[in-house]
Design a protein around this motif. Sequence first.
Motif, PDB file in Angstrom:
ATOM      1  N   SER A  32       0.821  -1.211   0.000  1.00 25.41           N
ATOM      2  CA  SER A  32       0.000   0.000   0.000  1.00 25.41           C
ATOM      3  C   SER A  32       0.855   1.261   0.000  1.00 25.41           C
ATOM      4  O   SER A  32       0.403   2.322  -0.430  1.00 25.41           O
ATOM      5  CB  SER A  32      -0.926   0.016   1.213  1.00 25.41           C
ATOM      6  OG  SER A  32      -0.181   0.091   2.426  1.00 25.41           O
ATOM      7  N   LEU A  33       2.091   1.151   0.470  1.00 24.03           N
ATOM      8  CA  LEU A  33       2.977   2.306   0.591  1.00 24.03           C
ATOM      9  C   LEU A  33       3.954   2.449  -0.575  1.00 24.03           C
ATOM     10  O   LEU A  33       4.790   3.356  -0.567  1.00 24.03           O
ATOM     11  CB  LEU A  33       3.755   2.215   1.906  1.00 24.03           C
ATOM     12  CG  LEU A  33       2.931   2.460   3.178  1.00 24.03           C
ATOM     13  CD1 LEU A  33       3.662   1.967   4.414  1.00 24.03           C
ATOM     14  CD2 LEU A  33       2.570   3.923   3.316  1.00 24.03           C
ATOM     15  N   ASP A  34       3.839   1.610  -1.575  1.00 21.23           N
ATOM     16  CA  ASP A  34       4.740   1.720  -2.724  1.00 21.23           C
ATOM     17  C   ASP A  34       4.548   3.077  -3.410  1.00 21.23           C
ATOM     18  O   ASP A  34       3.434   3.456  -3.778  1.00 21.23           O
ATOM     19  CB  ASP A  34       4.464   0.606  -3.737  1.00 21.23           C
ATOM     20  CG  ASP A  34       4.909  -0.764  -3.249  1.00 21.23           C
ATOM     21  OD1 ASP A  34       5.604  -0.834  -2.225  1.00 21.23           O
ATOM     22  OD2 ASP A  34       4.545  -1.770  -3.899  1.00 21.23           O
ATOM     23  N   GLY A  35       5.636   3.819  -3.576  1.00 19.98           N
ATOM     24  CA  GLY A  35       5.577   5.104  -4.256  1.00 19.98           C
ATOM     25  C   GLY A  35       4.841   6.197  -3.516  1.00 19.98           C
ATOM     26  O   GLY A  35       4.489   7.222  -4.096  1.00 19.98           O
ATOM     27  N   VAL A  36       4.640   6.020  -2.219  1.00 18.09           N
ATOM     28  CA  VAL A  36       3.859   6.981  -1.437  1.00 18.09           C
ATOM     29  C   VAL A  36       4.558   8.341  -1.343  1.00 18.09           C
ATOM     30  O   VAL A  36       5.783   8.427  -1.286  1.00 18.09           O
ATOM     31  CB  VAL A  36       3.582   6.421  -0.024  1.00 18.09           C
ATOM     32  CG1 VAL A  36       4.869   6.296   0.792  1.00 18.09           C
ATOM     33  CG2 VAL A  36       2.559   7.280   0.713  1.00 18.09           C
ATOM     34  N   ASP A  37       3.757   9.412  -1.335  1.00 18.15           N
ATOM     35  CA  ASP A  37       4.269  10.771  -1.161  1.00 18.15           C
ATOM     36  C   ASP A  37       3.940  11.336   0.222  1.00 18.15           C
ATOM     37  O   ASP A  37       4.705  12.131   0.769  1.00 18.15           O
ATOM     38  CB  ASP A  37       3.682  11.694  -2.229  1.00 18.15           C
ATOM     39  CG  ASP A  37       4.116  11.296  -3.623  1.00 18.15           C
ATOM     40  OD1 ASP A  37       5.326  11.283  -3.881  1.00 18.15           O
ATOM     41  OD2 ASP A  37       3.237  10.968  -4.447  1.00 18.15           O
ATOM     42  N   ALA A  38       2.780  10.961   0.763  1.00 21.44           N
ATOM     43  CA  ALA A  38       2.380  11.454   2.082  1.00 21.44           C
ATOM     44  C   ALA A  38       1.485  10.416   2.753  1.00 21.44           C
ATOM     45  O   ALA A  38       0.800   9.638   2.085  1.00 21.44           O
ATOM     46  CB  ALA A  38       1.647  12.784   1.969  1.00 21.44           C
ATOM     47  N   VAL A  39       1.512  10.436   4.088  1.00 18.69           N
ATOM     48  CA  VAL A  39       0.731   9.493   4.895  1.00 18.69           C
ATOM     49  C   VAL A  39      -0.098  10.270   5.899  1.00 18.69           C
ATOM     50  O   VAL A  39       0.408  11.181   6.569  1.00 18.69           O
ATOM     51  CB  VAL A  39       1.651   8.498   5.640  1.00 18.69           C
ATOM     52  CG1 VAL A  39       0.842   7.596   6.571  1.00 18.69           C
ATOM     53  CG2 VAL A  39       2.454   7.662   4.651  1.00 18.69           C
ATOM     54  N   LEU A  40      -1.371   9.923   6.011  1.00 19.22           N
ATOM     55  CA  LEU A  40      -2.250  10.467   7.039  1.00 19.22           C
ATOM     56  C   LEU A  40      -2.523   9.381   8.067  1.00 19.22           C
ATOM     57  O   LEU A  40      -2.879   8.253   7.710  1.00 19.22           O
ATOM     58  CB  LEU A  40      -3.584  10.928   6.432  1.00 19.22           C
ATOM     59  CG  LEU A  40      -3.554  11.846   5.215  1.00 19.22           C
ATOM     60  CD1 LEU A  40      -4.983  12.209   4.804  1.00 19.22           C
ATOM     61  CD2 LEU A  40      -2.738  13.089   5.488  1.00 19.22           C
ATOM     62  N   LEU A  41      -2.362   9.722   9.345  1.00 17.42           N
ATOM     63  CA  LEU A  41      -2.632   8.780  10.429  1.00 17.42           C
ATOM     64  C   LEU A  41      -3.781   9.313  11.266  1.00 17.42           C
ATOM     65  O   LEU A  41      -3.695  10.405  11.830  1.00 17.42           O
ATOM     66  CB  LEU A  41      -1.394   8.608  11.307  1.00 17.42           C
ATOM     67  CG  LEU A  41      -0.134   8.079  10.607  1.00 17.42           C
ATOM     68  CD1 LEU A  41       1.051   8.105  11.579  1.00 17.42           C
ATOM     69  CD2 LEU A  41      -0.363   6.663  10.083  1.00 17.42           C
ATOM     70  N   THR A  42      -4.864   8.547  11.353  1.00 19.79           N
ATOM     71  CA  THR A  42      -6.015   9.014  12.117  1.00 19.79           C
ATOM     72  C   THR A  42      -5.777   8.941  13.619  1.00 19.79           C
ATOM     73  O   THR A  42      -6.230   9.810  14.357  1.00 19.79           O
ATOM     74  CB  THR A  42      -7.285   8.209  11.774  1.00 19.79           C
ATOM     75  OG1 THR A  42      -7.105   6.835  12.159  1.00 19.79           O
ATOM     76  CG2 THR A  42      -7.597   8.297  10.280  1.00 19.79           C
ATOM     77  N   HIS A  43      -5.065   7.898  14.076  1.00 22.75           N
ATOM     78  CA  HIS A  43      -4.793   7.757  15.505  1.00 22.75           C
ATOM     79  C   HIS A  43      -3.694   6.735  15.736  1.00 22.75           C
ATOM     80  O   HIS A  43      -3.128   6.182  14.785  1.00 22.75           O
ATOM     81  CB  HIS A  43      -6.070   7.419  16.278  1.00 22.75           C
ATOM     82  CG  HIS A  43      -6.669   6.089  15.959  1.00 22.75           C
ATOM     83  ND1 HIS A  43      -7.325   5.827  14.783  1.00 22.75           N
ATOM     84  CD2 HIS A  43      -6.742   4.931  16.675  1.00 22.75           C
ATOM     85  CE1 HIS A  43      -7.776   4.590  14.778  1.00 22.75           C
ATOM     86  NE2 HIS A  43      -7.422   4.017  15.912  1.00 22.75           N
ATOM     87  N   GLU A  44      -3.397   6.454  16.981  1.00 25.98           N
ATOM     88  CA  GLU A  44      -2.193   5.715  17.360  1.00 25.98           C
ATOM     89  C   GLU A  44      -2.346   4.205  17.430  1.00 25.98           C
ATOM     90  O   GLU A  44      -1.350   3.489  17.577  1.00 25.98           O
ATOM     91  CB  GLU A  44      -1.711   6.195  18.734  1.00 25.98           C
ATOM     92  CG  GLU A  44      -2.675   5.877  19.869  1.00 25.98           C
ATOM     93  CD  GLU A  44      -2.252   6.515  21.177  1.00 25.98           C
ATOM     94  OE1 GLU A  44      -2.115   5.787  22.178  1.00 25.98           O
ATOM     95  OE2 GLU A  44      -2.057   7.742  21.204  1.00 25.98           O
ATOM     96  N   HIS A  45      -3.511   3.635  17.341  1.00 29.92           N
ATOM     97  CA  HIS A  45      -3.687   2.200  17.540  1.00 29.92           C
ATOM     98  C   HIS A  45      -2.965   1.387  16.462  1.00 29.92           C
ATOM     99  O   HIS A  45      -2.881   1.795  15.304  1.00 29.92           O
ATOM    100  CB  HIS A  45      -5.163   1.837  17.575  1.00 29.92           C
ATOM    101  CG  HIS A  45      -5.859   2.308  18.810  1.00 29.92           C
ATOM    102  ND1 HIS A  45      -7.227   2.414  18.909  1.00 29.92           N
ATOM    103  CD2 HIS A  45      -5.363   2.702  20.011  1.00 29.92           C
ATOM    104  CE1 HIS A  45      -7.550   2.846  20.117  1.00 29.92           C
ATOM    105  NE2 HIS A  45      -6.440   3.042  20.802  1.00 29.92           N
ATOM    106  N   PHE A  46      -2.486   0.207  16.855  1.00 25.99           N
ATOM    107  CA  PHE A  46      -1.606  -0.586  15.991  1.00 25.99           C
ATOM    108  C   PHE A  46      -2.246  -0.996  14.670  1.00 25.99           C
ATOM    109  O   PHE A  46      -1.550  -1.214  13.679  1.00 25.99           O
ATOM    110  CB  PHE A  46      -1.144  -1.846  16.745  1.00 25.99           C
ATOM    111  CG  PHE A  46      -2.195  -2.931  16.815  1.00 25.99           C
ATOM    112  CD1 PHE A  46      -2.173  -3.993  15.922  1.00 25.99           C
ATOM    113  CD2 PHE A  46      -3.200  -2.886  17.777  1.00 25.99           C
ATOM    114  CE1 PHE A  46      -3.133  -4.992  15.977  1.00 25.99           C
ATOM    115  CE2 PHE A  46      -4.168  -3.880  17.840  1.00 25.99           C
ATOM    116  CZ  PHE A  46      -4.144  -4.932  16.936  1.00 25.99           C
TER     117      PHE A  46
END
Length: 215
Positions: A32-46
């Motif tokens: 899912s992260l191949d070639g990624v430019d930016a990541v959004l994280l909604t919260h801290e859970h694993f």
Amino acid sequence: MRFVKYSHSCVRIEAGDAVLVIDPGAFSEAESLDGVDAVLLTHEHFDHLDINKLTDALARRPEVRIFTHADVVGKLGDLAPVTTTVAPGEAFTAAGLPVRAFGGLHAEIHRDVPRVTNLGFLVADALYHPGDSFDLPGDVTGVDTVFVPVSGPWLKISESVDFVRAIRPRRAVALHDCLLSDAGFLVTDGNMSKLSGCEYTRLAAGSGLPVSTMD
């Protein structure tokens, strides 16, 4: 613009050459992260944040930037310097796409379990990912695709239905769905299809669909 749904709560958004990924967690695929430019994280859970996956991705693409609530930064270790903090109500640009943050807290699991911060992200006014909450994206209308949580220790299906009905999108896509069995999918998908008031679908990991924007 199109999206690809990966396992559980991970969503990849592609717009031209830009790639934005939301919540690459422990249950989601590293691709899912191949070639990624930016990541959004909604919260801290694993199940929404996998440090090892992010570290590996940034080792290949050090220009990647992460956007999340200030409370999550302390969980990111060496990734903190490439992280931009975001608060509910803020608008920002990630991977060249306009994003707005909503919400504030994770849905209640139990009164004895402290609630962590949680952000919902509205991308290009067209696609909404609420994280682990049923917080609404303000008074936005005309949303094309809403990701709706359908399983977890903090929800019941009536909340999922009412969440979608309140936003009135063109389409709802199942999110937070790794905790269900085949029998659970049968029941949940049937109820969501019948009651949500819009097109509803649950996608296999790695499947994608186009998103209609206002542009």
